[in-house]
Motif scaffolding. Structure first.
Motif, mmCIF file in Angstrom:
data_model
loop_
_atom_site.group_PDB
_atom_site.id
_atom_site.type_symbol
_atom_site.label_atom_id
_atom_site.label_comp_id
_atom_site.label_asym_id
_atom_site.label_seq_id
_atom_site.Cartn_x
_atom_site.Cartn_y
_atom_site.Cartn_z
ATOM 1 N N SER A 36 28.712 -26.873 -14.504
ATOM 2 C CA SER A 36 29.387 -28.134 -14.800
ATOM 3 C C SER A 36 29.539 -28.936 -13.518
ATOM 4 C CB SER A 36 30.741 -27.889 -15.464
ATOM 5 O OG SER A 36 31.554 -27.092 -14.634
ATOM 6 N N CYS A 37 29.445 -30.241 -13.672
ATOM 7 C CA CYS A 37 29.536 -31.169 -12.540
ATOM 8 C C CYS A 37 30.891 -31.879 -12.622
ATOM 9 C CB CYS A 37 28.389 -32.189 -12.609
ATOM 10 S SG CYS A 37 28.302 -33.270 -11.167
ATOM 11 N N LEU A 40 30.577 -36.560 -14.438
ATOM 12 C CA LEU A 40 29.627 -36.511 -15.550
ATOM 13 C C LEU A 40 28.672 -37.700 -15.503
ATOM 14 C CD1 LEU A 40 31.978 -35.402 -18.436
ATOM 15 C CD2 LEU A 40 30.386 -34.008 -17.114
ATOM 16 N N GLU A 49 23.638 -33.595 -17.478
ATOM 17 C CA GLU A 49 24.462 -32.857 -16.521
ATOM 18 C C GLU A 49 23.698 -31.624 -16.050
ATOM 19 O OE1 GLU A 49 28.914 -30.860 -16.263
ATOM 20 O OE2 GLU A 49 28.071 -31.389 -18.196
ATOM 21 N N CYS A 54 23.960 -33.416 -10.205
ATOM 22 C CA CYS A 54 25.209 -33.261 -9.463
ATOM 23 C C CYS A 54 24.972 -33.320 -7.950
ATOM 24 C CB CYS A 54 25.876 -31.941 -9.862
ATOM 25 S SG CYS A 54 27.631 -31.871 -9.492
#
Length: 106
Positions: A36-37, A40, A49, A54
Motif C-alpha cells: 500500500s502507498c 493513492l 497503486e 509510489c
C-alpha cells in the motif's frame, strides 16, 4: 497472443508472471501491487497503486505486503516470455523509414 505464449502459472487463471502468486493484502492481485502507498493514485486512467507508482510520487511511502509466488513455467518453442497487459496499440512514435503494421500509414 494466447495462453502459454508468455509462460504459464501453476495457479489457474493467472496469465502473466506479475500475477502468478498471492498477496497477504486482500484485493491485491499482482506482485507489483502487493502493498500500500501512503498517497493513492488519482482516479484518472492508467494509474494504479503499485510500488513503482509510489516510488515516483514525492513524499509517498510504500508498505509492502507479503507476496507468495506460485510456480511460473517459461514458454517453449522459442517464445521469449514477454508479456503486456494489452495487445492494443495505445500510442506510436514514428521513425523515418519505419512502418508500423498497427498504425495506418499517412
Amino acid at each position: 497472443h494466447g495462453n502459454g505464449m508468455s509462460g504459464s502459472c501453476s495457479r489457474a487463471g493467472k496469465t502473466h508472471l506479475d500475477e502468478c502468486g498471492t498477496c497477504s493484502i486482500a484485493g491485491k492481485t499482482t506482485r507489483s501491487g502487493c502493498g500500500s502507498c501512503s498517497i493513492l493514485p488519482s482516479s484518472g486512467p492508467g494509474w494504479t497503486e503499485t510500488e513503482n507508482f509510489c516510488a515516483t510520487t514525492m513524499g509517498a511511502v510504500w508498505t509492502p505486503g507479503t507476496w507468495t509466488a506460485a510456480t511460473w513455467s517459461s514458454p517453449g518453442n522459442g517464445w521469449t516470455a514477454e508479456y503486456h497487459s494489452t495487445w492494443h496499440v495505445h500510442t506510436v512514435d514514428g521513425a523515418a523509414g519505419a512502418y508500423c503494421y498497427d498504425k495506418y500509414p499517412y
